[in-house]
Design an enzyme around this catalytic site. Sequence first.
Site, PDB file in Angstrom:
ATOM      1  CB  CYS A 243      33.061  41.555  34.743  1.00  0.00           C
ATOM      2  SG  CYS A 243      34.533  40.600  34.333  1.00  0.00           S
TER       3      CYS A 243
ATOM      4  CG  ASP B  39      37.479  46.726  53.703  1.00  0.00           C
ATOM      5  OD1 ASP B  39      38.132  46.513  52.669  1.00  0.00           O
ATOM      6  OD2 ASP B  39      36.734  47.701  53.831  1.00  0.00           O
TER       7      ASP B  39
ATOM      8  CB  CYS C 269      37.026  33.853  34.095  1.00  0.00           C
ATOM      9  SG  CYS C 269      36.820  34.766  35.641  1.00  0.00           S
TER      10      CYS C 269
ATOM     11  CB  CYS D  27      33.089  48.188  33.513  1.00  0.00           C
ATOM     12  SG  CYS D  27      33.619  49.570  34.546  1.00  0.00           S
TER      13      CYS D  27
ATOM     14  CB  CYS E  41      32.044  44.091  37.346  1.00  0.00           C
ATOM     15  SG  CYS E  41      32.588  44.697  38.937  1.00  0.00           S
TER      16      CYS E  41
ATOM     17  CB  CYS F 104      32.983  34.537  30.832  1.00  0.00           C
ATOM     18  SG  CYS F 104      31.897  35.827  31.482  1.00  0.00           S
TER      19      CYS F 104
ATOM     20  CB  CYS G  76      36.288  51.663  39.960  1.00  0.00           C
ATOM     21  SG  CYS G  76      35.096  50.625  40.830  1.00  0.00           S
TER      22      CYS G  76
ATOM     23  CB  CYS H  33      29.718  37.602  37.619  1.00  0.00           C
ATOM     24  SG  CYS H  33      30.794  36.164  37.774  1.00  0.00           S
TER      25      CYS H  33
HETATM   26  C1  B12 Z   1      41.302  49.056  47.365  1.00  0.00           C
HETATM   27  C2  B12 Z   1      39.987  48.307  47.334  1.00  0.00           C
HETATM   28  C3  B12 Z   1      39.015  48.713  46.432  1.00  0.00           C
HETATM   29  C4  B12 Z   1      39.313  49.722  45.337  1.00  0.00           C
HETATM   30  C5  B12 Z   1      40.166  49.042  44.239  1.00  0.00           C
HETATM   31  C6  B12 Z   1      39.618  47.659  43.818  1.00  0.00           C
HETATM   32  C7  B12 Z   1      40.674  46.666  43.384  1.00  0.00           C
HETATM   33  N1  B12 Z   1      40.294  45.790  42.500  1.00  0.00           N
HETATM   34  O1  B12 Z   1      41.794  46.732  43.855  1.00  0.00           O
HETATM   35  C8  B12 Z   1      37.876  50.155  44.904  1.00  0.00           C
HETATM   36  C9  B12 Z   1      37.459  51.385  45.701  1.00  0.00           C
HETATM   37  C10 B12 Z   1      37.689  50.474  43.410  1.00  0.00           C
HETATM   38  C11 B12 Z   1      37.068  48.947  45.380  1.00  0.00           C
HETATM   39  C12 B12 Z   1      35.844  48.604  44.850  1.00  0.00           C
HETATM   40  C13 B12 Z   1      35.088  47.507  45.266  1.00  0.00           C
HETATM   41  N2  B12 Z   1      35.342  46.712  46.338  1.00  0.00           N
HETATM   42 CO1  B12 Z   1      37.005  46.787  47.348  1.00  0.00          CO
HETATM   43  N3  B12 Z   1      38.612  46.633  48.317  1.00  0.00           N
HETATM   44  C14 B12 Z   1      39.755  47.227  48.229  1.00  0.00           C
HETATM   45  C15 B12 Z   1      40.753  46.640  49.233  1.00  0.00           C
HETATM   46  C16 B12 Z   1      40.870  47.600  50.423  1.00  0.00           C
HETATM   47  C17 B12 Z   1      42.145  46.343  48.650  1.00  0.00           C
HETATM   48  C18 B12 Z   1      42.139  45.597  47.303  1.00  0.00           C
HETATM   49  C19 B12 Z   1      43.534  45.421  46.759  1.00  0.00           C
HETATM   50  O2  B12 Z   1      44.366  44.826  47.408  1.00  0.00           O
HETATM   51  N4  B12 Z   1      43.831  45.996  45.597  1.00  0.00           N
HETATM   52  C20 B12 Z   1      45.154  45.932  45.018  1.00  0.00           C
HETATM   53  C21 B12 Z   1      45.109  45.433  43.595  1.00  0.00           C
HETATM   54  C22 B12 Z   1      46.528  45.217  43.064  1.00  0.00           C
HETATM   55  O3  B12 Z   1      44.461  44.195  43.649  1.00  0.00           O
HETATM   56  P1  B12 Z   1      43.548  43.635  42.496  1.00  0.00           P
HETATM   57  O4  B12 Z   1      43.104  44.709  41.585  1.00  0.00           O
HETATM   58  O5  B12 Z   1      42.497  42.819  43.140  1.00  0.00           O
HETATM   59  O6  B12 Z   1      44.580  42.702  41.717  1.00  0.00           O
HETATM   60  C23 B12 Z   1      44.811  41.372  42.151  1.00  0.00           C
HETATM   61  C24 B12 Z   1      44.457  40.373  41.061  1.00  0.00           C
HETATM   62  O7  B12 Z   1      43.543  40.870  40.130  1.00  0.00           O
HETATM   63  C25 B12 Z   1      45.778  39.938  40.539  1.00  0.00           C
HETATM   64  N5  B12 Z   1      46.258  40.654  39.366  1.00  0.00           N
HETATM   65  C26 B12 Z   1      46.553  41.955  39.236  1.00  0.00           C
HETATM   66  N6  B12 Z   1      47.055  42.216  38.055  1.00  0.00           N
HETATM   67  C27 B12 Z   1      47.103  41.034  37.383  1.00  0.00           C
HETATM   68  C28 B12 Z   1      47.533  40.754  36.098  1.00  0.00           C
HETATM   69  C29 B12 Z   1      47.460  39.430  35.644  1.00  0.00           C
HETATM   70  C30 B12 Z   1      47.917  39.159  34.266  1.00  0.00           C
HETATM   71  C31 B12 Z   1      46.943  38.416  36.493  1.00  0.00           C
HETATM   72  C32 B12 Z   1      46.834  37.015  36.013  1.00  0.00           C
HETATM   73  C33 B12 Z   1      46.507  38.728  37.780  1.00  0.00           C
HETATM   74  C34 B12 Z   1      46.600  40.038  38.204  1.00  0.00           C
HETATM   75  O8  B12 Z   1      46.708  40.138  41.616  1.00  0.00           O
HETATM   76  C35 B12 Z   1      46.307  41.253  42.387  1.00  0.00           C
HETATM   77  C36 B12 Z   1      46.705  41.017  43.836  1.00  0.00           C
HETATM   78  O9  B12 Z   1      46.051  39.878  44.384  1.00  0.00           O
HETATM   79  C37 B12 Z   1      40.042  45.289  49.619  1.00  0.00           C
HETATM   80  C38 B12 Z   1      40.243  44.851  51.075  1.00  0.00           C
HETATM   81  C39 B12 Z   1      41.645  44.285  51.277  1.00  0.00           C
HETATM   82  N7  B12 Z   1      42.336  44.751  52.287  1.00  0.00           N
HETATM   83  O10 B12 Z   1      42.060  43.430  50.511  1.00  0.00           O
HETATM   84  C40 B12 Z   1      38.548  45.575  49.313  1.00  0.00           C
HETATM   85  C41 B12 Z   1      37.720  44.437  48.694  1.00  0.00           C
HETATM   86  C42 B12 Z   1      38.524  43.848  47.573  1.00  0.00           C
HETATM   87  N8  B12 Z   1      36.582  45.130  48.132  1.00  0.00           N
HETATM   88  C43 B12 Z   1      35.482  44.476  48.185  1.00  0.00           C
HETATM   89  C44 B12 Z   1      34.256  44.888  47.586  1.00  0.00           C
HETATM   90  C45 B12 Z   1      32.992  44.172  48.029  1.00  0.00           C
HETATM   91  C46 B12 Z   1      34.257  45.919  46.615  1.00  0.00           C
HETATM   92  C47 B12 Z   1      33.087  46.333  45.699  1.00  0.00           C
HETATM   93  C48 B12 Z   1      32.255  45.170  45.177  1.00  0.00           C
HETATM   94  C49 B12 Z   1      32.202  47.347  46.477  1.00  0.00           C
HETATM   95  C50 B12 Z   1      31.051  47.931  45.672  1.00  0.00           C
HETATM   96  N9  B12 Z   1      29.951  47.213  45.500  1.00  0.00           N
HETATM   97  O11 B12 Z   1      31.136  49.038  45.227  1.00  0.00           O
HETATM   98  C51 B12 Z   1      33.840  47.078  44.548  1.00  0.00           C
HETATM   99  C52 B12 Z   1      34.214  46.124  43.395  1.00  0.00           C
HETATM  100  C53 B12 Z   1      35.080  46.718  42.329  1.00  0.00           C
HETATM  101  C54 B12 Z   1      36.000  45.667  41.694  1.00  0.00           C
HETATM  102  N10 B12 Z   1      35.640  45.138  40.548  1.00  0.00           N
HETATM  103  O12 B12 Z   1      37.042  45.346  42.290  1.00  0.00           O
HETATM  104  C55 B12 Z   1      35.660  43.120  48.886  1.00  0.00           C
HETATM  105  C56 B12 Z   1      35.681  42.004  47.829  1.00  0.00           C
HETATM  106  C57 B12 Z   1      35.081  40.675  48.247  1.00  0.00           C
HETATM  107  C58 B12 Z   1      35.254  39.664  47.107  1.00  0.00           C
HETATM  108  N11 B12 Z   1      34.285  38.794  46.898  1.00  0.00           N
HETATM  109  O13 B12 Z   1      36.252  39.654  46.422  1.00  0.00           O
HETATM  110  C59 B12 Z   1      37.051  43.351  49.633  1.00  0.00           C
HETATM  111  C60 B12 Z   1      37.922  42.114  49.763  1.00  0.00           C
HETATM  112  C61 B12 Z   1      36.706  43.932  51.034  1.00  0.00           C
HETATM  113  C62 B12 Z   1      36.243  42.839  52.025  1.00  0.00           C
HETATM  114  N12 B12 Z   1      36.940  42.653  53.124  1.00  0.00           N
HETATM  115  O14 B12 Z   1      35.290  42.139  51.812  1.00  0.00           O
HETATM  116  N13 B12 Z   1      37.730  48.250  46.339  1.00  0.00           N
HETATM  117  S1  SF4 Z   2      32.244  48.226  40.351  1.00  0.00           S
HETATM  118 FE1  SF4 Z   2      33.758  49.471  39.257  1.00  0.00          FE
HETATM  119  S2  SF4 Z   2      34.766  47.996  37.917  1.00  0.00           S
HETATM  120 FE2  SF4 Z   2      32.843  47.022  38.559  1.00  0.00          FE
HETATM  121  S3  SF4 Z   2      31.370  47.597  36.935  1.00  0.00           S
HETATM  122 FE3  SF4 Z   2      31.207  49.131  38.559  1.00  0.00          FE
HETATM  123  S4  SF4 Z   2      32.554  50.772  37.859  1.00  0.00           S
HETATM  124 FE4  SF4 Z   2      33.132  48.958  36.721  1.00  0.00          FE
HETATM  125  S1  SF4 Z   3      31.743  38.002  34.509  1.00  0.00           S
HETATM  126 FE1  SF4 Z   3      32.491  36.618  36.118  1.00  0.00          FE
HETATM  127  S2  SF4 Z   3      32.993  34.691  35.042  1.00  0.00           S
HETATM  128 FE2  SF4 Z   3      32.816  36.302  33.505  1.00  0.00          FE
HETATM  129  S3  SF4 Z   3      34.931  37.018  33.274  1.00  0.00           S
HETATM  130 FE3  SF4 Z   3      33.961  38.373  34.741  1.00  0.00          FE
HETATM  131  S4  SF4 Z   3      34.469  37.497  36.704  1.00  0.00           S
HETATM  132 FE4  SF4 Z   3      34.883  35.900  35.183  1.00  0.00          FE
END
Ligand code: B12
Ligand code: SF4
Ligand code: SF4
Length: 360
Positions: free
Chosen positions: A201, A140, A195, A205, A251, A198, A221, A255
Amino acid sequence: MSAVTPDLPALAQSIKDWGRELGFAHVGIAGVALGEHEQHLERWLAAGYHGEMEYMGAHGSKRSHPDELVPGTLRVVSLRMDYLPGDTQMAQRLAQPEKAYVSRYALGRDYHKLIRKRVQHLAERIQQAIGPFGFRAFVDSAPVLEKAIAQEAGLGWIGKNTLLLNRKAGSYFFLAELFVDLPLPVDPAQASEHCGRCQACLDICPTGAFVGPYVLDARRCISYLTIELKSAIPVELRPLIGNRVFGCDDCQIVCPWNRFARPTGESDFTPRHNLDNADLAHLFLWDEPTFLSNTEGSPLRRAGYERWLRNLAVGLGNAPSTIPVIEALKARQDHPSEMVREHVQWALARHEGGEANGVE
Ligand code: B12
Ligand code: SF4
Ligand code: SF4
């Protein structure tokens, strides 16, 4: 690289077996090229979606290049550990506005130390088998694109909610990595995503934080607002937060793949201090020493006492106007923190103005 030349396919299999013995539900091996994820990260940062999380942009290209973060890295062992502590009645608690909703990953012991220790044990077992080799364990907090690596290692796909999903296990798990300088055979990346049409999520939100599928504006978020944000929660978002006082699971709850989520085997993730069923008013009355002792070794510590009160004040502002709710808020009207006082004022004004949920 190790002094002995190991049988790499056999070692890769042993690493997976040892990983499972150490409590990980799934172990895969990825190379260090993360392809398009680098551009996705760059676009996300350029749009400012990371808000105050400056650490997300602070390490140049190291986050998307494991071999720049730890020179010599050839493979990344990706691991996942389930955390859901059985049935914690998530939907029921969200529907009870006088209760506090703490996200389910945060109910028990902090996972960082627990998991890092396990990954370290895994490295030691490898060392016993092959002698010294280069490695680093992460969970993390380091600049690592954990979900992209997990997808490359075949652990699942990144869903529209931006979390890593697995068809047999949903998404309630943590990710961790062991960077190694061994040329182990890699696992096939997860090429398919499931996905389909669907988008539950995106629709559920509460704060409308998804810009579109796969793209999250963290600044909206609830997880960011209640855990990462250090200053006041934007007023327009407060009513949307409901009773979520530390993180958010909506979210994931919605799911369909989480029907397959499995309860954790780790007793350390069992809820402490009734956190899966506590009243907002009760938690708000914890004084600082109580907060510090009740959150020792818990993820809740990350928020700190002041932000904990800030979050609870928002929850209480969204709760029904009952005597315990109003009394709890009034008890903190003169709190030394300006931020806490302002959130308490906001909450009381909602009750006075009859704007809060279910006013009696
Ligand atoms: C910063 C961070 C957050 C931030 C931002 C979340 C985010 N989505 O980035 C905040 C504080 C909001 C957050 C919240 C949560 N987090 Co968090 N977070 C992180 C952290 C430190 C970095 C994530 C990251 O790299 N973000 C950068 C952005 C660019 O990444 P991304 O949004 O995921 O985008 C990726 C894809 O979606 C895709 N993508 C992006 N744009 C596009 C566009 C297209 C067209 C396509 C096809 C793809 C695509 O590529 C991107 C890079 O891989 C990681 C740990 C780590 N070091 O990885 C934990 C991590 C992701 N978090 C985790 C968790 C558990 C959560 C929460 C569930 C906690 C909670 N219950 O409140 C929530 C979930 C919110 C959500 N829906 O993401 C877990 C997830 C486990 C899993 N099963 O995936 C992690 C991996 C920590 C861990 N070691 O377990 N988190
Ligand atoms: S964890 Fe963040 S992105 Fe997911 S439903 Fe809650 S507010 Fe929305
Ligand atoms: S709820 Fe789950 S299966 Fe449906 S779009 Fe979101 S991540 Fe994908």
